[in-house]
Design a protein around this motif. Sequence first.
Motif: not given
Length: 126
Positions: A63-71, A88-92
Motif C-alpha cells: 500500500d502506501a509507505g505512510v497512510l494517515a487517516l481520520t484526524g 509514498g505518503v497518503a493523507a485522508e
Amino acid sequence: EGALVGGSSDADQEGPVVKRQKRSGALFDAINCTFSNSHGPGVAAQGQAKSFLDRCILVANLDAGVLALTGAKVAMKSCTIMDNSKQGVAAESGASVTMEGCNFTANWMQGLATGSGARIQATKCR
C-alpha cells in the motif's frame, strides 16, 4: 513489517501495533527504522494518533509507505520513501502530515496524495 498506530488492529495486520489509549491517543516514534514488505502500508496512523518518523526507510510495501487517516498527525524528517505499490505518503479524512528533507523514489502511484480535508506540508523534500 508494517505498523498500525491508533484504532484497533485487524487480524491481518503484520508487524508492531500500537493501540490508541482511551483518552489521549497513541504516540509512536520511530528513529532509524525500516518498514518494508508489509501487506498494507508501512506505517498507518488513524484517529487521534500522533507519529514521528525520523531517518526511517519505508520501502516495498503493498500500500502506501505512510497512510494517515481520520484526524491522525504524522511528522517525518529525513525519511526515504520508495518502491511502494501505491503512494509514498497518503493523507485522508482530516489527517495531516508534515515532512522535512524526505526523499521519494519510484512509488507506483503518486509520491504524495491527499483526500478529503487532509493536509500534507512538505519542506525541502525531493
